[in-house]
Design an enzyme around this catalytic site. Structure first.
Site, PDB file in Angstrom:
ATOM      1  N   ASP A 152       0.845  -1.162   0.005  1.00 36.87           N
ATOM      2  CA  ASP A 152       0.168  -0.119  -0.078  1.00 36.87           C
ATOM      3  C   ASP A 152       0.774   1.469   0.054  1.00 36.87           C
ATOM      4  O   ASP A 152       0.344   2.273   0.193  1.00 36.87           O
ATOM      5  CB  ASP A 152      -0.878  -0.108   1.247  1.00 36.87           C
ATOM      6  CG  ASP A 152       0.014  -0.217   2.641  1.00 36.87           C
ATOM      7  OD1 ASP A 152       1.059  -0.152   2.319  1.00 36.87           O
ATOM      8  OD2 ASP A 152      -0.846  -0.165   3.635  1.00 36.87           O
ATOM      9  N   CYS A 155       4.745  -0.286   2.692  1.00 38.23           N
ATOM     10  CA  CYS A 155       5.224  -1.455   2.963  1.00 38.23           C
ATOM     11  C   CYS A 155       7.013  -1.569   3.571  1.00 38.23           C
ATOM     12  O   CYS A 155       6.967  -2.364   4.620  1.00 38.23           O
ATOM     13  CB  CYS A 155       5.577  -2.450   1.500  1.00 38.23           C
ATOM     14  SG  CYS A 155       6.325  -1.706   0.271  1.00 38.23           S
ATOM     15  N   HIS A 276       8.459  -4.261  -3.720  1.00 35.03           N
ATOM     16  CA  HIS A 276       7.893  -4.536  -2.534  1.00 35.03           C
ATOM     17  C   HIS A 276       8.613  -5.034  -1.405  1.00 35.03           C
ATOM     18  O   HIS A 276       9.500  -5.777  -1.675  1.00 35.03           O
ATOM     19  CB  HIS A 276       6.590  -5.597  -2.683  1.00 35.03           C
ATOM     20  CG  HIS A 276       5.895  -5.711  -1.501  1.00 35.03           C
ATOM     21  ND1 HIS A 276       4.859  -4.653  -1.031  1.00 35.03           N
ATOM     22  CD2 HIS A 276       5.679  -7.129  -0.815  1.00 35.03           C
ATOM     23  CE1 HIS A 276       4.424  -5.541   0.189  1.00 35.03           C
ATOM     24  NE2 HIS A 276       4.617  -6.662   0.196  1.00 35.03           N
TER      25      HIS A 276
END
Length: 293
Positions: A152, A155, A276
């Site tokens: 989001d 992370c 990520h």
């Protein structure tokens, strides 16, 4: 047996209608974003426009559901009146800057959630799984496993916050971590500027551009990378070890602090949205396997 309203619209049809309208709205929003991609002024106007469109649709859907339940159909005149009144209410309300930032974060989260759902449907045997298997194997050697963190924009900060909780019994919010990073980079410009450049000109950032960069760290969900990890390690005075699928087993930051490192995992292919970070935790299953052998 399903009931019907005066227009012969049963509950299932109404739900399908709402789903279709939501998809159409998302397609409209994506088209608007594409049109405003390289225009900062349009981007600011677009955020308010998107909020207005979604608010109007939510209000209309709620009224249609309420009228369906009471056995009444909502006329187009009433629907138009609702939209007109809502536009007037929105224009009358003066939204604070803080509220605008919160609204923007909520909208960004919605968009990312939708993208994540689409990504999860893609081929499970592609680069994503290959990468996860490689990272999992490296973590297994340390008796660790991946601890999933939501994708989001926060992370990196959420992964570090989780590590601080389990390793240091220290609870720090994402907002506080962002504040630490923003402040540290701002106070140590000479250490960071040589590694930062304007993506359009490829020139080193000016002081003004660096201040804007720090402001984004503090007030938006802008993604954190290697520079932010360095700032986190230095501001927390704690080493951070980053596990990735390729290259060395780990990339170390803050080794001079000589403490047990926070261990996070870096993924290039976790989501199509971009890079990520996940956190890690002790792999209890690995202990069981070792004892059984």
């Amino acid at each position: 047996m399903l009931t019907e309203d005066n227009n012969g619209l049963d509950r299932l049809s109404l739900e399908n209608k709402h789903r279709k309208e939501k998809k159409e709205l998302q397609a409209q929003i994506q088209a608007l974003k594409k049109a405003a991609k390289n225009d900062k002024t349009k981007k600011k106007e677009l955020t308010a426009e998107i909020a207005r469109l979604e608010t109007e649709q939510d209000i209309r859907h709620k009224h249609e559901i309420e009228n369906f339940r009471s056995g009444q159909s909502i006329s187009s005149d009433i629907s138009e009146q609702i939209e007109e009144n809502n536009e007037k209410d929105i224009s009358k309300n003066k939204i604070s800057k803080a509220q605008k930032r919160r609204d923007k974060k909520i909208q960004q989260e919605r968009e990312r959630e939708e993208q994540i759902k689409q990504q999860e449907k893609e081929n499970l045997h592609g680069p994503r799984n290959t990468e996860i298997q490689a990272i999992t194997a490296k973590l297994k050697k340390r008796n660790l496993k991946i601890f999933p963190i939501p994708s989001d924009g926060d992370c990196l900060y959420k992964a570090v916050a989780h590590q601080l909780t389990i390793k240091k019994q220290c609870s720090i919010s994402v907002d506080e971590l962002r504040r630490k990073v923003s402040t540290y980079i701002s106070n140590n410009k000479d250490d960071f500027l040589p590694f930062m450049s304007n993506p359009e000109t490829c020139e080193m950032l000016t002081n003004e551009e660096l201040n804007e960069y720090c402001d984004k760290i503090l007030n938006t969900k802008t993604w954190g990378g290697q520079l932010e990890i360095r700032a986190l390690s230095s501001s927390l005075k704690c080493p951070i070890s980053v596990i990735q699928a390729t290259g060395p087993d780990s990339i170390e930051q803050g080794t001079e602090f000589g403490d047990d490192p926070l261990i996070i995992a870096y993924h290039r292919h976790m989501y199509s949205l971009g890079e990520h970070y996940n956190s890690t935790c002790v792999d209890d299953d690995s202990d069981v396997e070792d004892r059984s052998n």
